[in-house]
Structures are given as structure tokens and as C-alpha cells.
Enzyme design. Structure first.
Site, PDB file in Angstrom:
ATOM      1  N   GLY A  39      24.222  -3.056   1.556  1.00  0.00           N
ATOM      2  CA  GLY A  39      22.990  -3.723   1.974  1.00  0.00           C
ATOM      3  C   GLY A  39      23.321  -4.565   3.179  1.00  0.00           C
ATOM      4  O   GLY A  39      23.860  -4.061   4.158  1.00  0.00           O
ATOM      5  N   GLU A  40      23.067  -5.837   3.089  1.00  0.00           N
ATOM      6  CA  GLU A  40      23.351  -6.741   4.206  1.00  0.00           C
ATOM      7  C   GLU A  40      24.158  -7.929   3.659  1.00  0.00           C
ATOM      8  O   GLU A  40      23.628  -8.766   2.936  1.00  0.00           O
ATOM      9  CB  GLU A  40      22.021  -7.166   4.841  1.00  0.00           C
ATOM     10  CG  GLU A  40      22.187  -8.065   6.032  1.00  0.00           C
ATOM     11  CD  GLU A  40      23.242  -7.580   7.005  1.00  0.00           C
ATOM     12  OE1 GLU A  40      23.101  -6.463   7.526  1.00  0.00           O
ATOM     13  OE2 GLU A  40      24.229  -8.301   7.234  1.00  0.00           O
ATOM     14  N   SER A  41      25.427  -7.955   4.038  1.00  0.00           N
ATOM     15  CA  SER A  41      26.338  -8.912   3.423  1.00  0.00           C
ATOM     16  C   SER A  41      25.917 -10.365   3.653  1.00  0.00           C
ATOM     17  O   SER A  41      26.037 -11.203   2.761  1.00  0.00           O
ATOM     18  CB  SER A  41      27.760  -8.684   3.934  1.00  0.00           C
ATOM     19  OG  SER A  41      27.788  -8.703   5.346  1.00  0.00           O
ATOM     20  N   CYS A  71      30.546  -1.066   0.704  1.00  0.00           N
ATOM     21  CA  CYS A  71      30.005  -1.413   2.020  1.00  0.00           C
ATOM     22  C   CYS A  71      29.798  -2.928   2.156  1.00  0.00           C
ATOM     23  O   CYS A  71      30.758  -3.671   2.218  1.00  0.00           O
ATOM     24  CB  CYS A  71      28.741  -0.598   2.256  1.00  0.00           C
ATOM     25  SG  CYS A  71      28.465  -0.233   3.980  1.00  0.00           S
ATOM     26  N   ARG A 100      32.642  -6.114  10.450  1.00  0.00           N
ATOM     27  CA  ARG A 100      31.263  -5.683  10.174  1.00  0.00           C
ATOM     28  C   ARG A 100      30.809  -4.678  11.220  1.00  0.00           C
ATOM     29  O   ARG A 100      31.096  -4.836  12.395  1.00  0.00           O
ATOM     30  CB  ARG A 100      30.298  -6.873  10.227  1.00  0.00           C
ATOM     31  CG  ARG A 100      30.385  -7.770   9.027  1.00  0.00           C
ATOM     32  CD  ARG A 100      29.315  -8.861   9.098  1.00  0.00           C
ATOM     33  NE  ARG A 100      27.987  -8.312   8.944  1.00  0.00           N
ATOM     34  CZ  ARG A 100      26.958  -8.593   9.745  1.00  0.00           C
ATOM     35  NH1 ARG A 100      27.091  -9.394  10.761  1.00  0.00           N
ATOM     36  NH2 ARG A 100      25.783  -8.055   9.517  1.00  0.00           N
ATOM     37  N   ILE A 129      27.086   4.053   6.382  1.00  0.00           N
ATOM     38  CA  ILE A 129      25.886   3.494   7.021  1.00  0.00           C
ATOM     39  C   ILE A 129      26.220   2.112   7.575  1.00  0.00           C
ATOM     40  O   ILE A 129      26.477   1.185   6.803  1.00  0.00           O
ATOM     41  CB  ILE A 129      24.722   3.384   6.009  1.00  0.00           C
ATOM     42  CG1 ILE A 129      24.428   4.749   5.370  1.00  0.00           C
ATOM     43  CG2 ILE A 129      23.468   2.836   6.695  1.00  0.00           C
ATOM     44  CD1 ILE A 129      23.490   4.685   4.172  1.00  0.00           C
ATOM     45  N   ARG A 130      26.255   1.995   8.886  1.00  0.00           N
ATOM     46  CA  ARG A 130      26.673   0.732   9.523  1.00  0.00           C
ATOM     47  C   ARG A 130      27.861   0.148   8.747  1.00  0.00           C
ATOM     48  O   ARG A 130      27.875  -1.008   8.345  1.00  0.00           O
ATOM     49  CB  ARG A 130      25.510  -0.275   9.594  1.00  0.00           C
ATOM     50  CG  ARG A 130      24.496   0.084  10.670  1.00  0.00           C
ATOM     51  CD  ARG A 130      23.284  -0.830  10.646  1.00  0.00           C
ATOM     52  NE  ARG A 130      22.519  -0.649   9.433  1.00  0.00           N
ATOM     53  CZ  ARG A 130      22.399  -1.562   8.473  1.00  0.00           C
ATOM     54  NH1 ARG A 130      22.963  -2.732   8.580  1.00  0.00           N
ATOM     55  NH2 ARG A 130      21.695  -1.291   7.393  1.00  0.00           N
ATOM     56  N   HIS A 164      28.976   4.845   0.756  1.00  0.00           N
ATOM     57  CA  HIS A 164      27.959   4.683  -0.302  1.00  0.00           C
ATOM     58  C   HIS A 164      28.032   5.829  -1.307  1.00  0.00           C
ATOM     59  O   HIS A 164      27.301   6.815  -1.164  1.00  0.00           O
ATOM     60  CB  HIS A 164      26.567   4.682   0.337  1.00  0.00           C
ATOM     61  CG  HIS A 164      26.203   3.419   1.030  1.00  0.00           C
ATOM     62  ND1 HIS A 164      25.388   2.466   0.464  1.00  0.00           N
ATOM     63  CD2 HIS A 164      26.549   2.946   2.243  1.00  0.00           C
ATOM     64  CE1 HIS A 164      25.243   1.457   1.305  1.00  0.00           C
ATOM     65  NE2 HIS A 164      25.931   1.719   2.395  1.00  0.00           N
ATOM     66  N   GLU A 166      26.764   6.019  -4.169  1.00  0.00           N
ATOM     67  CA  GLU A 166      25.504   6.144  -4.924  1.00  0.00           C
ATOM     68  C   GLU A 166      24.493   7.018  -4.181  1.00  0.00           C
ATOM     69  O   GLU A 166      23.498   7.422  -4.743  1.00  0.00           O
ATOM     70  CB  GLU A 166      24.928   4.744  -5.216  1.00  0.00           C
ATOM     71  CG  GLU A 166      24.230   4.035  -4.067  1.00  0.00           C
ATOM     72  CD  GLU A 166      25.175   3.483  -2.991  1.00  0.00           C
ATOM     73  OE1 GLU A 166      26.389   3.713  -3.071  1.00  0.00           O
ATOM     74  OE2 GLU A 166      24.659   2.844  -2.053  1.00  0.00           O
TER      75      GLU A 166
HETATM   76  N1  GLN Z   1      26.432  -3.760   8.122  1.00  0.00           N
HETATM   77  C1  GLN Z   1      26.146  -4.260   6.815  1.00  0.00           C
HETATM   78  C2  GLN Z   1      26.699  -5.674   6.627  1.00  0.00           C
HETATM   79  O1  GLN Z   1      27.309  -6.200   7.484  1.00  0.00           O
HETATM   80  C3  GLN Z   1      26.718  -3.354   5.744  1.00  0.00           C
HETATM   81  C4  GLN Z   1      26.013  -2.029   5.774  1.00  0.00           C
HETATM   82  C5  GLN Z   1      25.909  -1.370   4.437  1.00  0.00           C
HETATM   83  O2  GLN Z   1      26.124  -1.995   3.387  1.00  0.00           O
HETATM   84  N2  GLN Z   1      25.556  -0.117   4.465  1.00  0.00           N
HETATM   85  O3  GLN Z   1      26.518  -6.252   5.597  1.00  0.00           O
END
Ligand code: GLN
Length: 187
Positions: A39-41, A71, A100, A129-130, A164, A166
Site C-alpha cells: 500500500g503506502e508505507s 512491499c 522507496r 508495484i512501485r 505482491h 496476494e
Molecule cells: N511505494 C509504496 C511505499 O512507499 C509501496 C508500494 C506498494 O506497496 N506496492 O509505501
């Protein structure tokens, strides 16, 4: 708190586990294992801090709660985070230095076949993903690499992945985590 938790719930239940979403300190009671999703840390850490979950979570992991971190979850646990948001710090529970979005924004997402120790010979479909890039590693053990960088690491009862599982349709990592958590083998 945030991120790809629903997909993990599905994968864990398909792997034979019962699940509970952890949103408050009391949700940690009696768990055999915990998934920290992607997600977004920065958002995750901020929300956990706000609801008072960060300190109890740290305590539970320090005491040996098995964790599968994917992630953003990997970033949340890391010893050092580069390209972090202002004020963002890893929890320092996993001995890696992680960048990141380290795979570059131009290739936001990609898929790669991975050889992962301990889950059989067939390639695992790694969905990135990112994704965070593991820049260096201390006490943790590398269980999979991609283009010269670790993408899956293990440190005691913590397994952390840059990708990921999942979203891959492949349950091998979830099954292995459920088996390990159920045995309490790491505690
Ligand atoms: N770029 C996101 C972060 O810095 C991580 C991306 C992800 O969990 N798919 O949290």
C-alpha cells in the site's frame, strides 16, 4: 489500516487460515501471525501511530509474532529507508536498507518470474508495484533475488517481500506462512 489487505485475506483463507483485520491494539490478541500488506508505507505508519497501534505492534513483533510483510509492509519494518517522506522512519525490526520506489517511476509495475528458496522449483510470479529496492542487507537472509538485488528476505520470524504475492494467483508463499505461523515454529 490501508492497502492490499482484502487480497491477503482471500489468499490466507484459501490457504486454510482464519483471519482478522487488525485496526486496534486489542486486535493483536491471540494472533498466530500477521500480514503487513502493500500500500503506502507513509500512510500506514501515520495511521498506526494515530490509533496507537505502532508501539503494541512493535512489541508483538519483538516478542516473536510471525510476520509476512509485503512491499510497503517491508518498508514499515526496515532498519533504514531512503527516499523516505519527511519524518518517515522504518520500525528498525528488519535489518535491511530499502529505497522507496527504488525500481524507478518509469517502470511503476512489472512482473518477473522468481526462484524462491523453500517453496519449490517452479518460478513464482512476482508482481512488483512501485516496489521498494533492497539496497543492502545485514542480519537477514536472502531467499530470492532479481537482477542482483534481494526481493525476498527472511530474518527469524519475519518474511519480507518487495512484490505482491496476494495478486499473483499463486498461494505457495501464503501457504508456507500459514504453516509456519500455525506450528509456532519460529517462536
Ligand atoms: N511505494 C509504496 C511505499 O512507499 C509501496 C508500494 C506498494 O506497496 N506496492 O509505501
Amino acid at each position: 489500516m490501508q492497502g492490499a489487505f482484502a487480497e491477503h485475506v482471500r489468499a490466507l483463507e484459501a490457504s486454510g487460515a482464519r483471519t482478522r483485520l487488525v485496526r486496534t491494539e486489542s486486535d493483536l490478541d491471540g494472533l498466530d501471525g500477521l500480514v503487513l500488506p502493500g500500500g503506502e508505507s507513509t500512510t500506514m505508519t501515520m495511521l498506526m501511530e494515530r490509533v496507537g497501534l505502532l508501539a503494541p505492534l512493535r512489541h508483538a513483533i519483538e516478542k516473536g509474532l510471525p510476520v509476512l510483510a509485503t512491499c510497503a509492509g517491508m518498508i514499515v519494518l526496515a532498519r533504514e529507508v531512503t527516499d523516505a517522506m519527511a519524518g518517515q522512519e522504518g520500525m528498525g525490526l528488519l535489518d535491511i536498507k530499502v529505497r522507496r520506489n527504488g525500481y524507478g517511476r518509469q517502470v511503476d509495475s512489472f512482473e518477473a518470474g522468481l526462484q524462491i528458496d523453500g517453496i519449490g522449483d517452479r518460478d513464482f510470479p512476482g508482481v512488483f508495484i512501485r516496489a521498494p529496492l533492497v539496497e543492502s542487507i545485514g542480519d537477514a537472509r536472502v531467499i530470492a533475488s532479481y537482477e542482483g538485488h534481494p526481493v525476498a528476505v527472511k530474518q527469524g520470524h519475519i518474511t519480507a517481500l518487495c512484490f505482491h504475492p496476494e495478486l499473483s494467483g499463486d498461494l505457495r508463499l501464503h501457504r508456507e506462512f500459514v504453516r509456519m505461523a500455525a506450528n509456532g515454529s519460529a517462536r
